[in-house]
Scaffold this motif. Structure first.
Motif, PDB file in Angstrom:
ATOM      1  N   ASN A  31       0.838  -1.216   0.000  1.00  0.00           N
ATOM      2  CA  ASN A  31       0.000   0.000   0.000  1.00  0.00           C
ATOM      3  C   ASN A  31       0.865   1.255   0.000  1.00  0.00           C
ATOM      4  O   ASN A  31       0.573   2.235  -0.693  1.00  0.00           O
ATOM      5  CB  ASN A  31      -0.932  -0.002   1.215  1.00  0.00           C
ATOM      6  N   MET A  32       1.932   1.218   0.796  1.00  0.00           N
ATOM      7  CA  MET A  32       2.852   2.356   0.866  1.00  0.00           C
ATOM      8  C   MET A  32       3.509   2.588  -0.501  1.00  0.00           C
ATOM      9  O   MET A  32       3.594   3.723  -0.987  1.00  0.00           O
ATOM     10  CB  MET A  32       3.915   2.085   1.928  1.00  0.00           C
TER      11      MET A  32
ATOM     12  N   ALA B  96       1.871   6.453  -7.115  1.00  0.00           N
ATOM     13  CA  ALA B  96       0.797   7.339  -7.586  1.00  0.00           C
ATOM     14  C   ALA B  96       1.261   8.790  -7.636  1.00  0.00           C
ATOM     15  O   ALA B  96       0.838   9.561  -8.506  1.00  0.00           O
ATOM     16  CB  ALA B  96      -0.421   7.194  -6.687  1.00  0.00           C
ATOM     17  N   GLN B  97       2.161   9.165  -6.706  1.00  0.00           N
ATOM     18  CA  GLN B  97       2.676  10.536  -6.683  1.00  0.00           C
ATOM     19  C   GLN B  97       3.482  10.851  -7.942  1.00  0.00           C
ATOM     20  O   GLN B  97       3.640  12.014  -8.311  1.00  0.00           O
ATOM     21  CB  GLN B  97       3.549  10.741  -5.448  1.00  0.00           C
ATOM     22  N   PHE B  98       4.004   9.805  -8.582  1.00  0.00           N
ATOM     23  CA  PHE B  98       4.789   9.999  -9.805  1.00  0.00           C
ATOM     24  C   PHE B  98       4.007   9.598 -11.053  1.00  0.00           C
ATOM     25  O   PHE B  98       4.575   9.320 -12.101  1.00  0.00           O
ATOM     26  CB  PHE B  98       6.095   9.200  -9.714  1.00  0.00           C
ATOM     27  N   GLY B  99       2.671   9.538 -10.905  1.00  0.00           N
ATOM     28  CA  GLY B  99       1.814   9.302 -12.051  1.00  0.00           C
ATOM     29  C   GLY B  99       1.596   7.854 -12.413  1.00  0.00           C
ATOM     30  O   GLY B  99       0.900   7.557 -13.396  1.00  0.00           O
ATOM     31  N   GLN B 100       2.167   6.908 -11.655  1.00  0.00           N
ATOM     32  CA  GLN B 100       1.962   5.485 -11.929  1.00  0.00           C
ATOM     33  C   GLN B 100       0.764   5.005 -11.107  1.00  0.00           C
ATOM     34  O   GLN B 100       0.904   4.581  -9.958  1.00  0.00           O
ATOM     35  CB  GLN B 100       3.215   4.687 -11.572  1.00  0.00           C
TER      36      GLN B 100
END
Length: 442
Positions: free
Chosen positions: A369-370, A376-380
């Protein structure tokens, strides 16, 4: 071999281990026989060294080594079989009179025993769990920040209240020469703001550092001085203006919404504000939960009464670390860590009583999860399970990371338990009011 225990009191005991010749003699004899086969001693062929000479040269060292191994194995087995809940590790009592030429040996160890106590999670006075909401003021401010961030920069002739001013702070005596871009709202007093209003490129403004900013850390970054130098700094600096700009607010249109959140995710100002509110309140949940966890922990430590074997633990701390401490230092360290030790015992008791367990699958899922949030912060946004599993495997190969994540999982499970079992009241308030109520100021 014979092991006996004398309970000094409820928290301290002494274990005596008696080792007889028959407990170790066969093992020692076998090791010495093997030594004889391989020993290289001048004047003798390999494997033909007299056993008497082997015993004279190696016998005592082998005996001491084997007795110590036997002693540790027996002591660990005894503690396990007797189900003794010990704190720290058994401490060998000082013995200067061990006769290694004899046949029988006795050793004594001091034990610090964990106290018996009960834990009541439910306090008489309710503990507050804050529900922090993003109010209209906060949302409007965030909208304006977004508009400024994506707006156009327009050059100005003179400084106005909302200008972005680039210039250089200088002080020759302190070797200060730092170029920054600042806004007037960061300064502490209105008097400073007045010095800037109407100023032009090339103007030099003299400022006193004392009270220039609300927080000395702001001063540290503005002047680029060391942390310790910034605190209480009271000198004059000059600020030479090199550029004045104003940031025109970006239009709140579909182009901006798509840039912020992806195509057609947000389609109106109302939806923008709803999204800002939702994202902000997700962040607040973590802060609110941590506050609750801290408050319940504080309550449990303050209200769960039991004694500890303080003298034993102080002695144990003297020898437990990489470097031995003197008695005074160990006592000081014990006093610093006593509260933490108490909570560790309370936490263990709660986990046992309520069946709170953490297994490797919990730790692995938490790590995944981490990792997913970081990606997600880098668009993935949609990593495959295999990607997550591979990265998690690398992370969890580090034992320090396993320990850190395990502690986070324990905290999360205890938080869920406290929300269910503790006496908690919910209080809803804005973030500004939360900060003021909890920390005393904004």
């Amino acid at each position: 071999m014979n092991i006996t225990r004398e309970n000094i009191d409820a928290l301290n005991a002494v274990v005596k281990v008696d080792i007889a010749k028959e407990d170790y003699s066969d093992k020692v004899e076998k090791i010495l026989t093997d030594y004889r086969k391989t020993a290289n001693i001048p004047g003798f062929r390999k494997g033909h060294v007299p056993m008497g000479m082997v015993k004279k040269q190696y016998g005592k060292a082998v005996l001491v080594d084997e007795v110590n191994k036997l002693l540790q194995d027996a002591l660990n087995k005894y503690l396990t079989e007797e189900k003794l809940d010990v704190l720290g590790q058994p401490l060998p009592k000082q013995q200067d009179d061990i006769d290694w030429d004899g046949d029988n040996f006795s050793f004594e160890f001091e034990l610090g025993l964990a106290p018996e106590f009960s834990v009541d999670i439910k306090s008489k006075k309710a503990i507050t769990h804050y529900n922090i909401v993003a109010d209209d003021k906060m949302i409007d401010e965030q909208v304006e920040r977004i508009q400024k961030q994506y707006g156009k920069i327009v050059s100005q002739d003179t400084v106005e209240k909302d200008s972005e001013i680039t210039g250089t702070f200088k002080n020759e005596d302190k070797d200060i020469d730092n170029t920054v871009t600042l806004t007037l709202d960061k300064f502490k007093g209105k008097a400073t703001e007045k010095k800037f209003i109407g100023a032009k490129v090339g103007d030099v403004i003299t400022l006193k550092t004392k009270g220039l900013y609300e927080d000395d850390h702001e001063l540290m970054h503005a002047l680029k001085v060391a942390h310790d130098d910034a605190h209480g700094l009271d000198i004059e600096v000059t600020f030479t203006i090199t550029e004045i700009n104003k940031r025109e607010l970006a239009d709140l249109d579909q182009e901006l919404f798509d840039k912020l959140f992806g195509k057609d995710t947000v389609k109106s100002v109302t939806e923008l504000k709803d999204k800002i509110k939702e994202d902000a309140e997700k962040q607040f949940v973590q802060q609110s939960d941590q506050k609750l966890l801290n408050d319940v922990t504080e309550y449990l430590v303050d209200n769960t009464k039991f004694d500890l074997p303080a003298e034993f633990l102080t002695k144990w701390m003297q020898v437990a670390g990489e470097k031995e401490m003197d008695e005074a230092t160990a006592k000081e360290e014990y006093e610093k860590s006593e509260k933490s030790l108490r909570y560790q015992l309370i936490e263990a008791k709660i986990m046992e009583e309520y069946g709170v367990k953490v297994d490797f699958e919990d730790v692995k899922n938490s790590a995944k999860n981490m990792i997913k949030m970081q990606m997600a912060q880098f668009g993935q946004l949609n990593p495959s399970d295999k990607e997550l599993d591979d990265i998690a495997a690398r992370v969890l190969s580090n034992q320090d990371e396993v320990r850190r994540i395990s502690e986070q999982v324990v905290s999360q499970k205890l938080l869920e338990l406290y929300k269910e079992k503790a006496n908690i009241k919910t209080k809803e308030l804005s973030y500004d009011k939360f900060v003021k109520e909890v920390y005393g100021d904004k």
